[in-house]
Write a protein that holds these residues in place. Structure first.
Motif: not given
Lengths: 286, 307
Positions: A77-83, A89-90, A246-255, A163-164
C-alpha cells in the motif's frame, strides 16, 4: 421509612408540585443513569474487557509486525508520500475492527436481555426515564467501552511505531468509535426488533461481520479485490473507518476517496441506525 | 377529597380488541384500591395507563393531578411500580439493585445507599444484602421488588398481581409488609385475581370483567350487596351435583352449580343444611362459610375468578 402518614387530601397540590420537581433531573440525565447501570453490569465481565482490550491489539501488532510484515518484502500500500510499511497499513483497520467487535458484543445479547431475558428495560421504563433515554444510555455505555479499547489500541500503536503520525494516532480512536457506531447502531435497531432469539446473532456474526472483516480491505487494499467484490467494502463501516485512519497516519494516495466522503458514509449509517433504533425502543416500551 | 388518580371513560383498544372499555374510578390519597378480576380482564392494561407507560385510546385520566400523555416522567417519578413479572437485575447484588434503581429517579447515590439500608430491613432482606438476586427465593424476590419500588418514596405504590406464584407462607409475609405500608398511609393500587388478597389489602375495589367495571365498593359492601351472609357448600359427587341442585333450589333464593360442588346462598347456612338433611339427602361433605368476593364475582359474571 419516610412514607409520610400525615399526608392528607389537602396535599393534592403538593403531589403535583412534587412530581413536577422530581422529574427535572431524570428528564435531563436519564440516559446517563441508564449508562451508569450498564457500565456497572459490564464490571461483571470487566476482566474480559480489559484483557481483551489490551491483549488483542498486542497479539495482532506483534504477530503482524514481527511475523507477516517481515515476510512481505514488497509494500502493498501507498500513502501520500509513496509506499508504507504493512504495519502502518493494517493498524487503523485493526483498531476499527476492535470497536466493531465491541458493537457486536454489546448491541446484541445485552439488548435482548433488556427486552426479554431479564426484562431490565421494563424496569427502567417504569421509572421516569423514557424509552429514548434507555436507548441513548445503552449507546453511551458502549461508547465508553469502545473508547477504552480504541485508546488502548492507540497507545500500543504509538509504542510499536505502527503509525506514520503520532498526532494522527491521537485522532484515530475517534474515527474507530464512529466506525463502531456505524456498524453498531443499525445492529442495535435490528436487535431491538427481535422478539424471539433463534440464532440471528450467530448469523450476523458469520454472514455479516466475518465477510466485512475479510472483504473490507483490512489486510490488503480494497482495490486488490475484483471490482464485483469491492461494493462489500463500500458499505462496510470497517473500510471507511480504516481508510480515514490510514489518511491520518500516512496521508492518502492519489485517487483515494476523500476523507469527508468516508466520514459522511459513517455518519449516515450511524444516524439512520440511531433514528430507527430509538423508534423501535419507543414502539416496544410504550 | 381530591383524588390522586381519576379515570373517566378510560378506554384502551389494540386494533379490534377492546382491553379497557370505558372505566370510571377514583383513588383517594392514603386509600388502598383494588382491581379484582380474572386474567385478561384489562387490569394490567389499566395499570400501564396509570403508570404512564401506555397511552389511553380515549377518555380522561389524571394521576397526581397530571395528564400521563404530557407528564409521563413527572408521574412516573412519584410512582412505585411492582410489575407482575419480576425484572430485577439478577447479575447485581440485592443491595445494588436498590441503589441502581434509585439513580433512575435522580436520587443522589448516598441517599440511595441510606434508603437501601432502611428498605432491606423493611423487606427483611438485610442479611441478603450482598447476595446476587439469582440466589433469592420467589418470595424474597417479590419483597425486593417491592423494596425497589419504594426507593423513591412514592406517592402511590402500584402492585400488579403481587403474590401470584408464591406459596401461602410467602404470600402472608408479603401481605404483612403491604399492610404496614397501608398503615403508614401509602396509597396502594393493587390488581389481583385472588379474592382473599383483595379482602386482605383493599379498602375499596372495583370488580372488572372484559374491560368493564361490574361493581364497586368495599369488600364488605360488595358481599352485602351481591351475596348473602353465608354460603352452604355441598358435595354430592360430580355426577350428582347438578341434579341435587335442582332438588334443593327451592330452599334458597339463589344457588350455583360448580363442577365439584353446589353452592346455596343463605343468611343462615346451618339452618339450610338442617333442611337438606330433613329431606333425607346426605351430601358427601358439607361446609358453611361466610360469603367472599369469589361469590360476588360468580354472581356478577356467572364465572369463577380462577378457571
Amino acid at each position: 421509612m419516610s412514607v409520610d402518614p400525615a399526608r392528607t387530601a389537602t396535599d393534592e397540590l403538593s403531589y403535583r408540585d412534587e412530581a413536577l420537581a422530581a422529574a427535572v433531573r431524570p428528564r435531563r440525565f436519564g440516559a446517563w443513569y441508564v449508562a451508569e447501570h450498564r457500565l456497572r453490569s459490564m464490571r461483571a465481565y470487566g476482566g474480559t474487557i480489559v484483557i481483551g482490550g489490551i491483549g488483542q491489539p498486542l497479539l495482532y501488532l506483534l504477530g503482524i509486525g514481527l511475523g507477516l510484515a517481515a515476510f512481505l518484502d514488497q509494500p502493498i500500500a501507498s500513502g501520500a508520500h509513496g509506499p508504507v510499511s504493512y504495519l502502518w497499513f493494517v493498524a487503523p483497520a485493526l483498531m476499527a475492527s476492535a470497536t466493531i467487535t465491541v458493537a457486536l458484543d454489546e448491541f446484541t445479547y445485552a439488548v435482548l436481555e433488556g427486552f426479554k431475558w431479564r426484562r431490565l428495560f421494563w424496569a427502567m421504563n417504569a421509572s421516569p426515564v423514557s424509552p429514548q433515554q434507555i436507548a441513548t444510555g445503552m449507546v453511551i455505555a458502549v461508547i465508553g467501552r469502545m473508547a477504552f479499547v480504541a485508546v488502548a489500541y492507540g497507545v500500543l500503536v504509538v509504542l510499536f511505531g505502527a503509525t506514520g503520525s503520532v498526532l494522527g494516532a491521537l485522532v484515530t480512536p475517534f474515527v474507530a468509535i464512529l466506525g463502531g457506531l456505524a456498524f453498531g447502531l443499525p445492529l442495535l435497531a435490528y436487535s431491538a426488533s427481535i422478539k424471539n432469539e433463534t440464532g440471528q446473532f450467530a448469523v450476523v456474526q458469520r454472514f455479516i461481520f466475518t465477510p466485512l472483516f475479510l472483504f473490507s480491505g483490512t489486510f490488503y487494499p480494497l482495490a486488490t479485490l475484483p471490482i464485483w467484490l469491492q461494493p462489500i467494502g463500500w458499505v462496510s463501516p470497517l473500510w471507511h473507518a480504516a481508510e480515514v485512519g490510514r489518511t491520518l497516519s500516512y496521508g492518502s494516495p492519489p485517487g483515494a476517496w476523500p476523507v469527508w466522503a468516508h466520514l459522511l458514509v459513517l455518519l449516515v449509517m450511524a444516524a439512520v441506525g440511531w433514528a430507527v433504533g430509538r423508534r423501535i425502543f419507543v414502539a416496544r416500551l410504550r | 377529597m381530591t383524588p390522586v388518580i381519576q379515570a373517566r371513560a378510560l378506554t384502551k383498544t389494540y386494533g379490534e380488541l377492546v382491553a379497557v372499555d370505558g372505566i370510571d374510578f377514583e383513588v383517594a390519597p392514603g386509600e388502598s384500591f383494588g382491581l379484582l378480576g380474572p386474567n385478561g380482564a384489562g387490569k394490567s392494561t389499566s395499570m400501564r395507563m396509570i403508570g404512564a407507560v401506555s397511552q389511553r385510546t380515549s377518555g380522561e385520566l389524571t394521576v397526581l393531578g397530571l395528564d400521563p400523555d404530557t407528564h409521563g416522567p413527572e408521574i412516573r417519578s412519584r410512582l412505585g411500580v411492582v410489575p407482575q413479572e419480576d425484572n430485577l437485575d439478577t447479575e447485581l447484588t440485592v443491595r445494588d439493585n436498590l441503589i441502581v434503581y434509585g439513580r433512575y429517579f435522580g436520587i443522589p447515590r448516598p441517599v440511595c445507599a441510606a434508603r437501601a439500608t432502611e428498605l432491606l430491613d423493611f423487606a427483611e432482606l438485610a442479611d441478603k444484602a450482598k447476595v446476587k438476586v439469582d440466589e433469592l427465593s420467589g418470595g424474597m424476590k417479590r419483597r425486593l421488588t417491592i423494596a425497589r419500588a419504594l426507593i423513591n418514596e412514592p406517592a402511590v405504590l402500584m402492585l400488579d398481581e403481587p403474590t401470584t406464584g408464591l406459596d401461602p407462607q410467602a404470600r402472608h409475609v408479603l401481605w404483612d409488609r403491604l399492610f404496614r405500608l397501608k398503615e403508614r398511609g401509602t396509597t396502594l393500587v393493587v390488581t389481583t385475581h385472588y379474592m382473599d388478597e383483595a379482602e386482605q389489602l383493599c379498602d375499596r375495589l372495583v370488580v372488572v370483567d372484559h374491560g368493564r367495571i361490574m361493581a364497586e365498593g368495599s369488600p364488605a359492601d360488595l358481599i352485602r350487596t351481591y351475596s348473602t351472609r353465608e354460603v352452604l357448600e355441598l358435595r354430592f359427587g360430580s355426577t350428582r351435583n347438578a341434579q341435587m341442585a335442582v332438588e334443593l333450589a327451592d330452599l334458597v333464593d339463589r344457588h350455583e352449580v360448580l363442577p365439584d360442588r353446589v353452592l346455596l346462598y343463605a343468611d343462615d347456612g346451618e339452618a339450610v343444611l338442617a333442611r337438606v338433611r330433613d329431606r333425607g339427602l346426605d351430601p358427601t361433605t358439607s361446609l358453611v362459610r361466610r360469603s367472599s368476593l369469589e361469590d360476588v364475582f360468580l354472581r356478577l359474571t356467572g364465572r369463577s375468578l380462577i378457571e
